[in-house]
Motif scaffolding. Structure first.
Motif, PDB file in Angstrom:
ATOM      1  N   GLY A   1       1.342  -1.418  -0.640  1.00  0.00           N
ATOM      2  CA  GLY A   1       0.148   0.131   0.152  1.00  0.00           C
ATOM      3  C   GLY A   1       0.586   1.239   0.059  1.00  0.00           C
ATOM      4  O   GLY A   1       2.291   0.962   0.398  1.00  0.00           O
ATOM      5  N   LYS A   2       0.421   2.225  -0.761  1.00  0.00           N
ATOM      6  CA  LYS A   2       0.892   3.267  -0.565  1.00  0.00           C
ATOM      7  C   LYS A   2       1.423   4.511   0.509  1.00  0.00           C
ATOM      8  O   LYS A   2       2.277   5.171   0.369  1.00  0.00           O
ATOM      9  N   ASP A   3       0.726   4.059   1.835  1.00  0.00           N
ATOM     10  CA  ASP A   3       1.112   4.441   3.052  1.00  0.00           C
ATOM     11  C   ASP A   3       1.975   3.518   3.712  1.00  0.00           C
ATOM     12  O   ASP A   3       3.034   3.693   4.665  1.00  0.00           O
ATOM     13  N   ALA A   4       1.805   1.808   3.534  1.00  0.00           N
ATOM     14  CA  ALA A   4       2.602   1.256   4.429  1.00  0.00           C
ATOM     15  C   ALA A   4       4.057   1.467   4.109  1.00  0.00           C
ATOM     16  O   ALA A   4       4.992   0.754   3.909  1.00  0.00           O
ATOM     17  N   ALA A   5       3.826   1.028   2.473  1.00  0.00           N
ATOM     18  CA  ALA A   5       5.184   1.172   1.869  1.00  0.00           C
ATOM     19  C   ALA A   5       6.487   1.799   1.849  1.00  0.00           C
ATOM     20  O   ALA A   5       7.543   0.957   2.537  1.00  0.00           O
ATOM     21  N   PRO A   6       6.902   3.101   2.182  1.00  0.00           N
ATOM     22  CA  PRO A   6       8.421   3.397   2.460  1.00  0.00           C
ATOM     23  C   PRO A   6       7.789   3.307   4.613  1.00  0.00           C
ATOM     24  O   PRO A   6       9.333   3.518   4.578  1.00  0.00           O
TER      25      PRO A   6
ATOM     26  N   VAL B   1       3.185   6.521  15.406  1.00  0.00           N
ATOM     27  CA  VAL B   1       2.086   6.516  14.686  1.00  0.00           C
ATOM     28  C   VAL B   1       2.389   7.967  14.229  1.00  0.00           C
ATOM     29  O   VAL B   1       3.431   8.516  14.441  1.00  0.00           O
ATOM     30  N   LEU B   2       2.303   8.538  12.739  1.00  0.00           N
ATOM     31  CA  LEU B   2       3.025   9.383  11.135  1.00  0.00           C
ATOM     32  C   LEU B   2       1.984  10.753  11.996  1.00  0.00           C
ATOM     33  O   LEU B   2       0.946  10.089  11.820  1.00  0.00           O
ATOM     34  N   GLY B   3       2.490  11.329  12.213  1.00  0.00           N
ATOM     35  CA  GLY B   3       1.523  12.348  12.112  1.00  0.00           C
ATOM     36  C   GLY B   3       1.227  12.703  13.743  1.00  0.00           C
ATOM     37  O   GLY B   3       1.990  12.971  15.366  1.00  0.00           O
TER      38      GLY B   3
ATOM     39  N   GLY C   1       8.831  16.876   5.687  1.00  0.00           N
ATOM     40  CA  GLY C   1      10.148  17.654   4.990  1.00  0.00           C
ATOM     41  C   GLY C   1      10.986  16.490   5.213  1.00  0.00           C
ATOM     42  O   GLY C   1      12.420  16.887   5.024  1.00  0.00           O
ATOM     43  N   THR C   2      10.730  15.456   5.589  1.00  0.00           N
ATOM     44  CA  THR C   2      11.366  14.176   5.686  1.00  0.00           C
ATOM     45  C   THR C   2      10.969  12.999   5.506  1.00  0.00           C
ATOM     46  O   THR C   2       9.628  12.313   5.181  1.00  0.00           O
ATOM     47  N   PRO C   3      11.533  12.127   4.891  1.00  0.00           N
ATOM     48  CA  PRO C   3      11.397  11.298   4.130  1.00  0.00           C
ATOM     49  C   PRO C   3      10.611  10.311   4.928  1.00  0.00           C
ATOM     50  O   PRO C   3      11.740  10.199   5.917  1.00  0.00           O
ATOM     51  N   VAL C   4       9.398   9.046   5.065  1.00  0.00           N
ATOM     52  CA  VAL C   4       9.341   8.619   5.844  1.00  0.00           C
ATOM     53  C   VAL C   4       9.357   7.413   6.142  1.00  0.00           C
ATOM     54  O   VAL C   4       9.669   6.473   7.121  1.00  0.00           O
TER      55      VAL C   4
END
Length: 201
Positions: A93-98, A168-170, A185-188
């Motif tokens: 998934g787009k959220d989980a991949a990074p 969690v992110l955010g 501003g930072t890569p996940v």
């Protein structure tokens, strides 16, 4: 009468025709006889003998080589596990991949184990809660939420799993065991790698 300039017998230079030692003479005769016998052999015999000698030499070289190990050396992992909760798309998934990429990097650096668990079925907090509980039961050192479903599930249930540590992110929920990681501003992947590495210690 002038003194004789004749050298003593032990200092006289030997001529080129001096006799060879018996051992050398025997070796020369043996080599000459072998060469003569080799020349008398037919071409077929010569080829057969040469092939047999080559096979013997090759077998000797092969036996002298060290035996390869049956299996490559297994990587030694730590007991620490970092776990990921995702929606039904899993780590693709787009959220989980990074997030998974950052966990993978941290694992390579720290030798921590990494696992993920996808939530199948309805994308609701009620449906996802048992999967979150499963990760807690696996004694994950840190549980990371990837995507809205996983983040909402952690936020709603973190207080019920006080012994666990969540990321969690955010924006984090109110529970003290939930850590929020700002990724603006930072890569996940970089942020997650740092968080997991710090959790491993």
């Amino acid at each position: 009468m002038p003194a004789s300039r004749t050298r003593p017998p032990d200092q006289r230079r030997r001529g080129s025709g001096a006799a060879r030692p018996p051992v050398v003479e025997a070796v020369v005769r043996w080599a000459g006889a072998g060469l003569d016998r080799w020349k008398r052999l037919s071409r077929t015999w010569r080829v057969s003998i040469a092939a047999a000698l080559a096979a013997v030499v090759a077998a000797g070289v092969w036996l002298a080589l060290p035996e390869p190990s049956d299996e490559p050396r297994a990587r030694q992992y730590l007991a620490f596990k970092a776990c990921l909760l995702t929606d039904s798309h899993g780590i693709a998934g787009k959220d989980a991949a990074p997030v998974w990429e950052g966990m993978r990097r941290a694992s390579l650096k720290t030798h921590a184990k990494i696992q993920y668990l996808a939530v199948p079925g309805p994308a609701t907090v009620a449906n996802a809660r048992p999967y979150l509980a499963s990760l807690v039961q696996r004694q994950c050192g840190v549980i990371i939420a990837a995507g809205k479903l996983a983040t909402d599930t952690v936020t709603a249930n973190a207080r019920g799993f006080a012994e666990a540590h969540f990321v969690v992110l955010g924006t984090a929920g109110a529970a003290e065991n939930v850590r929020a990681v700002q990724v603006s501003g930072t890569p996940v992947a970089d942020a997650v790698e740092r968080v997991v590495s710090e959790a491993v210690g």
